[in-house]
Design an enzyme around this catalytic site. Sequence first.
Site, mmCIF file in Angstrom:
data_model
loop_
_atom_site.group_PDB
_atom_site.id
_atom_site.type_symbol
_atom_site.label_atom_id
_atom_site.label_comp_id
_atom_site.label_asym_id
_atom_site.label_seq_id
_atom_site.Cartn_x
_atom_site.Cartn_y
_atom_site.Cartn_z
ATOM 1 N N LYS A 63 0.875 -1.377 0.292
ATOM 2 C CA LYS A 63 0.072 0.034 -0.278
ATOM 3 C C LYS A 63 0.542 1.410 -0.452
ATOM 4 O O LYS A 63 0.171 2.232 -0.559
ATOM 5 C CB LYS A 63 -0.629 0.375 0.876
ATOM 6 N N LYS A 115 -6.879 -10.162 -7.779
ATOM 7 C CA LYS A 115 -8.220 -9.667 -7.082
ATOM 8 C C LYS A 115 -8.835 -8.523 -7.464
ATOM 9 O O LYS A 115 -8.513 -7.356 -7.848
ATOM 10 C CB LYS A 115 -7.235 -9.777 -5.356
ATOM 11 N N LYS A 148 -11.858 -2.993 -5.317
ATOM 12 C CA LYS A 148 -12.635 -1.816 -5.756
ATOM 13 C C LYS A 148 -11.069 -1.131 -6.294
ATOM 14 O O LYS A 148 -12.318 0.538 -6.447
ATOM 15 C CB LYS A 148 -13.483 -1.008 -4.410
#
Length: 333
Positions: free
Chosen positions: A111, A194, A197
């Site tokens: 991240k 994966k 969103k």
Amino acid sequence: MERIFSGIQPTGDLHLGNYLGALRNWVKLQSEYECLYCVVDLHAITVWQEPDELRANTREVTAGLIAAGLNPDTNIIFNQSQVPAHAQLAWIFNCVARLGWLNRMTQFKEKAGKNRENASVGLYAYPNLMAADILAYKATHVPVGEDQKQHLELSRDIAQKFNNDYKVDFFPQPEPLILGPATRVMSLRDGTAKMSKSDPSENSRINMTDGPDAIAKKIRRAKTDPDPLPETPKGLESRPEAANLVGIYAALAGKTPEEVCNEHAGAQFSAFKEALTEVAVEVLGPIGGEMTRLTADPAYLDKILAGGADQARAIADPILAEIYEIVGFLTPA
Ligand code: TRP
């Protein structure tokens, strides 16, 4: 006493991956355990959130939990920031966890990316807050996906180090609950990534609020290969997109991939996609409708969250008081 805790981030559209990977399993657990399901707004702000969007997303995820089948009368559904014990215990855990432990967390590395220096301190300490979420209730079981296993391991390490350091047998070791097959739903555009969103392509995911037309369109456009469906799942190896669609069908229809291959062996994907659309619309249609209906009633959702937070505080506050005592904090007599 067995107690479940799990959390979900209020960061935008819920999709099929959230439903099949998490929510549907939570619904199954609600009759077997005492369950706390938390919309983790404190976790969300480890990366920037527009305040109005955070409010809207917190309500929307709450609507999603209820629409997916969680009964707000028998489960504790709440948003994290309404229960101060999470942040209070997280601070204590900031002092228990070691830098070396957090440095190994792969999610932070992903991240934060290259711009590590500019990541928030909260993003780095994220797993300590997650440990606090679980241990503030002495939860014994945590349903988590593959991607959160490392964080749960860290929670176990924190629980154990706290017990050792303070020479107490206070925190249980929370156990992961990994449920069912086909819980890992991949992008419709790339069978190796994966469903997420944060993927810029809307066509990569089916949102829980998508209507029949959007579902049909996205499935029609989903990437596949030219081969027909094989007779067994063995024939899906090194065909990630085909395997993903079979996996999604199986999960939605409550079948095994073996059964799905068996029934559709030799079919072209164009035909299989129509069958997949039908079952997706059948399962998601009512859930999406209910989500839309609930989202239109923010007062109801706020009442659920406030009531859930009352119940959560009633469990966490006495546990936190014991922790303060163990640590040596003076509290009002
Ligand atoms: N980190 C989890 C996720 O991103 C959400 C989460 C926060 C959670 N606290 C938790 C999950 C406690 C399980 C238990 O998916």
